[in-house]
Every structure is written in structure tokens, then in C-alpha cells.
Design an enzyme around this catalytic site. Structure first.
Site, PDB file in Angstrom:
ATOM      1  N   ALA A 152       5.682  -5.881  11.469  1.00 28.93           N
ATOM      2  CA  ALA A 152       6.330  -6.926  12.525  1.00 28.93           C
ATOM      3  C   ALA A 152       6.467  -6.524  14.061  1.00 28.93           C
ATOM      4  CB  ALA A 152       7.624  -7.502  12.337  1.00 28.93           C
ATOM      5  N   CYS A 605       1.668  -9.496   8.077  1.00 31.12           N
ATOM      6  CA  CYS A 605       2.856  -8.683   8.623  1.00 31.12           C
ATOM      7  C   CYS A 605       4.026  -8.732   7.887  1.00 31.12           C
ATOM      8  CB  CYS A 605       3.252  -9.226  10.099  1.00 31.12           C
ATOM      9  SG  CYS A 605       1.810  -9.528  10.976  1.00 31.12           S
ATOM     10  N   CYS A 606       4.599  -7.728   7.543  1.00 27.97           N
ATOM     11  CA  CYS A 606       5.976  -7.924   7.056  1.00 27.97           C
ATOM     12  C   CYS A 606       6.861  -6.913   7.930  1.00 27.97           C
ATOM     13  CB  CYS A 606       6.384  -7.497   5.775  1.00 27.97           C
ATOM     14  SG  CYS A 606       5.686  -5.801   5.166  1.00 27.97           S
ATOM     15  N   LYS A 607       7.996  -6.362   7.512  1.00 31.01           N
ATOM     16  CA  LYS A 607       8.620  -5.290   8.420  1.00 31.01           C
ATOM     17  C   LYS A 607       7.818  -4.103   8.888  1.00 31.01           C
ATOM     18  CE  LYS A 607      13.050  -2.788   8.611  1.00 31.01           C
ATOM     19  NZ  LYS A 607      14.207  -2.375   8.065  1.00 31.01           N
ATOM     20  N   THR A 613       3.616  -6.528   2.243  1.00 28.27           N
ATOM     21  CA  THR A 613       2.430  -6.884   2.843  1.00 28.27           C
ATOM     22  C   THR A 613       1.211  -6.472   1.920  1.00 28.27           C
ATOM     23  OG1 THR A 613       2.764  -6.411   5.182  1.00 28.27           O
ATOM     24  CG2 THR A 613       0.573  -6.224   4.592  1.00 28.27           C
TER      25      THR A 613
END
Length: 688
Positions: A152, A605-607, A613
Site C-alpha cells: 500500500a 495491493c495490500c499492506k 496479495t
């Protein structure tokens, strides 16, 4: 103490620390730009066995730093096991067992101040990778499917205590409307000049403080040569510092600031008759009284601004005079009888060494005015630059990566090239962040940063040398990325592109949280942010589709409609967004499908772009194989598990945490949608 750690994972548990340096963390934080110019010198080394660390009490070792020959002890260093919680979801970072059941090495590192380790990397994209699936069939044409995966893009280093950028900008706009403030705006030329002034000030201020310290040390040691050199450097840096502040832009910024804020009173120069008459600008409204983040002064005297610099000059002249007298006294003492060596008059040295250091050597009024100017001018610049400064740089890296890859893979597709210069490209971001806790702030940052990409344009030029790295030009709200192509590839482009037409992108973001924190948000919290983002970006996607249908040639549209039911997919996507169903991942699937059919660039996207993801992109790949390449439904789950157990996603995990384990536990996965759960043996228990 700062250091660089190297862990020998393949050797029998031996970890070495090298290149340890002594720095005062407080000084580093206060004078970062000054220390950045210095070369670090080797202080010492230490080594230990990981087993000794793990068996030690509280898993902490105190090691002696020794010189390179192993002899002299030059200091000590404490080493401990890093326990940071989960990288992906806040609970785990390092997994204790790998796929074969063997112990994974724990990361050990020298603990430098956090502000030193992270901040310089905040503009670097997190875990940026290209995920490519190449489908080969003996009966069909080969196909490539690309997804860019990246963590992210958010201000992780600064934290999210006050929310993300979307919330902060909304608060700013609300305050602007409600307070009656007049905001100060500058032309692009003045903005660039202001940044240059601020940069010079930031570089010079710590240098002046340091030279003042060196001068004081030289005075206390009665070192004439050192005194002269330090004084010369101090004078030069102070002159440059004053010159930067005497720029006309600074004067006009202060004047504009005082007249713009509520309650500001401009003090005119005294007239011959009244001498002390004060008046307000004729059009100034009755002022509003409220708490303000900027210090209030009852008036602004333009002449006092000039007196500030006179005060600085007098302070410097005073120091020069005292140093000259000190050098003369020392010279006189050396030429007199040796019995006076131990009876030197300390009064002059004391007068120098007791002189206030650094910025306190300037008058209080100077400090106030300096602070006031920095607050006003910096606030004027950074208010509009926040989306650029904190997010667009990291997002832009991913976008440039995706654009170049899409261009290379579609260079011989005339329909794509025509779409590129006629309509522009859709860029679709798939977000998997929850609307709970810190990830709310991340999602807000991400939404604003992605939206700002509409201000970015691409220009394709012919490479004149072997250097084909992209070049970014422009400033702030309008970046142009020049992409270089070799002559042979450049010649195959349409005339409009070769002539330098700017190529635009249309960024959209769809987010669906899938983890256990999203469960909490849906049941006890608020998901309105996610709903708003999805609805807003659906309208943007629909608008792009409308432009696409209007601008592309009729014969292309006719063939396109025969192959794709985009209208039906858009209607289905709209219905799913309106349904407000919990963890409705069908929104993700539909948005991704529409993007691919529109020749767009896909991001997930993830963290950290590591765990959630991985689940998403592998599911997308298997869905493509099923829908486009006749993968039988009986083999769908087998193929999905295979992609998650072997291949680039588990390798990406290994690269990040030195262990082949997704950072999930069984309880977390119970909250995940069915097809987002990894196979047994590929995820690990948290070791906190």
C-alpha cells in the site's frame, strides 16, 4: 550506535556485525542534512552465535566491539531478537518453522534509532514486483497476463494517528471554508524558488550550529589556527544563511501572511506627522478569533525585518572581535616569560565559550520571525504538495513500471497503440486493505495518491544512447515521464506518439477488505470509506468506458463489442457495489476483468503485497485459466493450491521474511473468503 548487520543463514548459526559507527542519535535527528555529508569511519566489529543469543536470558547479548585486529575493545553493543509482530496483519513477523518443519532463522540486527532507519526509505515502493503468467497452448495463441503487486503506497513512517490523507485534506478544506482564512498561493516559479530557499536554510542552519560548536571548542583549547579556521567557516555560512533569508520572496511571504490571517495588523512605516501611527488594511474584514497553529503577533513592522539582519551582523562582529582579542592575548602570553604559561587570563575565552550556541546566538525576534516564515511558506507549499510528496513518488514508480511493461508487450498491437494516444490507458488498482485501525489511514493515503496519478502524463521518445532509463520532468501538479525506446522499436509507433503527444492514464481504485479486521469493521465499525471509494471509482471507470466508445474508430468498436460484453460487466459491477454485501470479492473479480478487456494496467495491493496479495493474484490467475483457457473445474483448486505452494508468490514471501510461510494463522483464515485461504502447510503460527 548505528550498524549494518549480515546474517549467515547457510552457516551453522553464526551472525556477524560489521561497520559499526558511533553517532549521537539526537544529533542525527536534529542535524540530519549535516551528518549526511560526512563519511562514516569504521569503529569495530563483533560476532556471536545465534544459538547463544536464543539461549541467553531475555534473548539479549552484550558484545564487545573490537578493532579489526581483534585486540583493543572500543565499545559495546547490545543484540536482541527482533520481535515486531506480524508484517501483514500486525501479529507476526518471523515464522518459527518452514515447510519442511525445520527452524527458520530469526532476524537479528543492530538497533539504530527508528527515525534514522526508516525515514530515508519512505518514498521507496514496498515489495514492488511484476507477476506474469505465460499461457502456452499447442492449439491456441500464447498469452501473457501481467499484474503489478506492491505494498500500500502510504506514509507508513509517519503513522496514522490523525487519519490518512483523504481525511486530513477533507479537514483542511472544511477549516478553510469555516474560518474565513485567506490562503496564500504562489506561482510555480515562486514555489520552486521557495523550495530552494527552504532547502538552503535547512542545510545551512545545522552547519552554522556545528561551526559554532567547533569555534567554542577551539577557544577553550586556546588553538589560534583552529580558531581562525572555525571563525572563517562560521562567517561564510552565516553570510549565506542571511543572504537566503533576505530574498525578496521571504519578505513578500511574511507580508502576505500577516495580511491574510485573521487579526493580522500591518504596521506601516512611521509618517513624518504622526510618527507612531498604526492602521489596518482598508479591506480587511473584522477578524475572527480562534486557536491557531501559527503564533499570533499583534502587528508586523517591515522595518524590523531589516533590523533583524543588523542584529545578526552585530552578533557576528562581536564574535569576531572577541576571537581576535583572544588570539592576541594567547600570542602575547606565548611571547612573555614562561612562568605565566599557567596564568593565562581566562576571561576572554570564557566570554567566547559562554556565548549562546547555534540559533540562540541570534536575537529572540530573529528566532520568532524565522519560525513564522518557515511555518507560513512551508504550509503554503506542503498543503498542496502532500499528495505528491508522501504518495505520488512511490506510486509513480509502480505506474512507470506497469506502463513500460504494457508498452513492451503490446508494441505490435495497432489497436492498443491507437487507444493509447486517442483515449489513454485505464490503470486499475485492487486494494485488499481493511477499514479498521491503521489500515483505514493506509487506504485513505492510497486513495488520494492513486487519484493524483491523473496529473501524470507519459511521453515516448527515441533513445539516443544505451541509457533507456525513464526521466521525470515537470513539477508538482503535472509530471511528465519520458520513456525511451530504441530506434527500431520507436519507428514502429504511430506518428502522433513519435511526434511527442502526451499520453494520459485514468487511475481507478476498488477496495474490498478480506481479513479478520474487516470482519470487525463490518460488524462493529464503519465501512463507509470503502463504499465511497468503490462508488466514486465506478463512476470514473464508467466515464472512461464512455470516452473509449466515443473516440475509438467504429470498425474497432464493432469488433470489440462482438468479443466483449463490457456494458453487461459494468452493470454487474454497479449492482455489486450497491448491494453492500460483506466481503464482496466479486467486485474485485469484475473490476479486474473489465480492466483486462480494456487493455488496462493491473495492480494488486495490500499492506505489504506479500500475503493477502498472493492469495488474490493466484486466484485471478486460476480464474483466467478457467474462463479463457479451458481449465476444467475439477482441477481448479489443485491448480490454485499449486500456485500458492510453489512458484513466485512463495518465493516473494521467502525474500521478505527468509521463510516459506504466509503470515496467517488458522483463526485468521476462518474469517477469509473461501478461495483466499492458502493450502495446509504454507502458513505459519505467530511467534511473538
Amino acid at each position: 550506535t548505528c550498524g549494518e548487520s549480515y546474517s549467515c543463514w547457510q552457516s551453522p548459526g553464526c551472525c556477524h556485525f560489521t561497520s559499526c559507527y558511533f553517532l549521537d542519535p539526537q544529533k542525527v535527528n536534529e542535524n540530519r542534512s549535516f551528518f549526511s555529508h560526512f563519511q562514516k569511519s569504521f569503529l569495530g566489529y563483533a560476532s556471536f552465535k545465534v544459538g547463544e543469543l536464543l539461549k541467553s536470558k531475555e534473548q539479549l547479548l552484550a558484545l564487545s566491539l573490537r578493532t579489526s585486529d581483534g585486540g583493543k575493545v572500543v565499545g559495546t553493543i547490545e543484540v536482541s531478537v527482533v520481535k515486531m509482530g506480524e508484517i501483514e496483519d500486525g501479529e507476526t513477523d518471523h515464522i518459527t518453522t518452514d515447510v519442511q518443519g525445520q527452524k527458520c532463522a530469526l532476524v537479528c540486527e543492530c538497533t539504530a534509532p527508528e527515525s534514522v532507519r526508516e525515514k530515508t526509505l519512505e518514498f521507496v515502493p514496498i515489495n514492488l514486483h511484476l507477476q506474469r503468467m505465460h499461457v502456452h497452448s499447442p492449439h491456441l495463441k500464447d498469452a501473457l497476463y501481467d499484474v503489478i503487486t506492491v505494498g500500500a503506497p502510504a506514509a507508513h513512517f509517519q503513522g496514522f494517528k490523525n487519519g490518512g490523507l483523504r481525511k486530513l485534506l477533507h479537514r483542511f478544506e472544511t477549516e478553510r471554508r469555516n474560518t474565513g482564512y485567506q490562503f496564500i498561493y504562489y506561482s510555480p516559479e515562486n514555489t520552486a524558488k521557495a523550495k530552494e530557499v527552504l532547502s538552503n536554510i535547512n542545510q545551512l542552519q545545522p552547519l552554522i550550529a556545528t561551526q559554532a560548536d567547533l569555534l567554542l571548542n577551539s577557544a577553550s583549547q586556546h588553538s589560534p589556527d583552529s580558531l581562525k579556521n572555525s571563525l572563517k567557516m562560521l562567517s561564510e555560512k552565516t553570510e549565506l544563511f542571511v543572504h537566503a533569508f533576505k530574498d525578496q520572496l521571504v519578505r513578500s511571504a511574511l507580508l502576505a501572511l500577516y495580511t491574510a490571517r485573521p487579526g493580522g495588523i500591518l504596521k506601516k512605516p512611521p509618517s513624518p506627522k504622526s510618527g507612531t501611527e498604526e492602521s489596518s488594511p482598508p479591506d480587511q474584514p473584522s477578524p475572527m478569533r480562534r486557536q491557531d497553529s501559527i503564533p499570533h503577533h499583534s502587528d508586523y513592522d517591515e522595518e524590523e525585518w531589516d533590523r533583524v539582519w543588523a542584529s545578526v551582523g552585530k552578533s557576528l562582529n562581536c564574535i569576531i572581535a572577541m576571537v581576535d582579542k583572544l588570539i592576541e592575548r594567547d600570542a602575547g602570553s606565548e611571547g612573555s616569560d614562561g612562568s605565566q604559561d599557567g596564568e593565562k587570563d581566562p576571561s576572554l575565552a570564557d566570554s567566547v565559550t559562554s556565548h549562546p550556541r547555534g540559533k540562540e546566538s541570534f536575537s529572540p525576534r530573529f528566532t520568532k520571525v524565522t519560525t513564522y516564515f518557515l511555518l507560513s511558506l512551508a504550509a503554503s507549499i506542503t498543503t498542496r504538495d502532500l499528495p505528491i510528496i508522501y504518495h505520488q513518488l512511490s506510486i509513480l514508480a509502480g505506474l512507470v513500471c506497469g506502463f513500460i511493461i504494457k508498452l513492451q508487450t503490446s508494441l505490435h498491437d495497432p489497436g492498443f497503440l491507437q487507444q493509447l494516444h486517442t483515449v489513454g490507458l485505464i490503470v486499475q488498482y485492487e486494494g485488499l486493505l481493511s477499514t479498521y485501525s491503521d489500515e483505514i489511514g493506509m487506504l485513505e493515503d492510497m486513495a488520494v495518491g492513486i487519484s493524483d496519478l491523473k496529473k501524470v502524463a507519459f511521453k515516448i521518445i527515441e533513445a539516443k544512447s544505451s541509457d533507456v532509463l525513464p526521466v521525470i520532468t515537470g513539477r508538482r501538479e503535472h509530471y511528465v515521464v519520458e520513456v525511451k525506446l530504441p530506434a527500431r522499436m520507436f519507428e514502429s509507433l504511430p506518428l502522433q506518439i513519435k511526434e511527442g503527444q502526451l499520453l494520459y492514464v485514468y487511475p481507478v481504485l476498488f477496495n474490498v477488505g478480506i481479513n479478520e479486521q474487516q470482519t470487525l469493521a463490518e460488524r462493529f465499525g464503519d465501512v463507509s470509506l470503502q463504499e465511497s471509494i468503490n462508488q466514486e471509482n465506478f463512476e470514473l471507470l464508467k466515464e472512461y468506458y464512455k470516452i473509449f466508445m466515443e473516440k475509438m474508430p467504429p470498425d474497432y468498436i464493432s469488433h470489440f463489442q462482438e468479443q466483449n460484453d463490457l456494458k453487461g460487466l459494468l452493470e454487474n459491477l454497479h449492482q455489486n457495489i450497491q448491494a453492500k454485501k460483506r466481503k464482496n470479492v466479486e467486485i474485485m473479480w469484475l473490476a479486474a476483468t473489465i480492466c483486462r478487456k480494456l487493455n488496462g494496467i493491473r495492480f494488486t495491493c495490500c499492506k505489504s503485497a506479500k500475503d493477502r496479495t498472493s492469495m488474490s493474484v493466484t486466484l485471478e490467475q486460476c480464474s483466467i485459466l478457467r474462463d479463457e483457457h479451458q481449465l476444467h473445474k475439477d482441477f481448479f483448486i489443485r491448480a490454485l493450491d499449486c500456485m500458492r505452494r510453489e512458484g513466485c508468490r512463495i518465493e516473494n514471501v521467502l525474500k521478505n521474511i527468509k521463510c516459506r510461510k504466509y503470515a496467517f494463522n488458522m483463526l485468521q483464515l476462518m474469517a477469509f473468503p473461501k478461495y483466499y485461504r492458502p493450502p495446509e502447510g504454507t502458513y505459519g503460527k505467530a511467534d511473538t
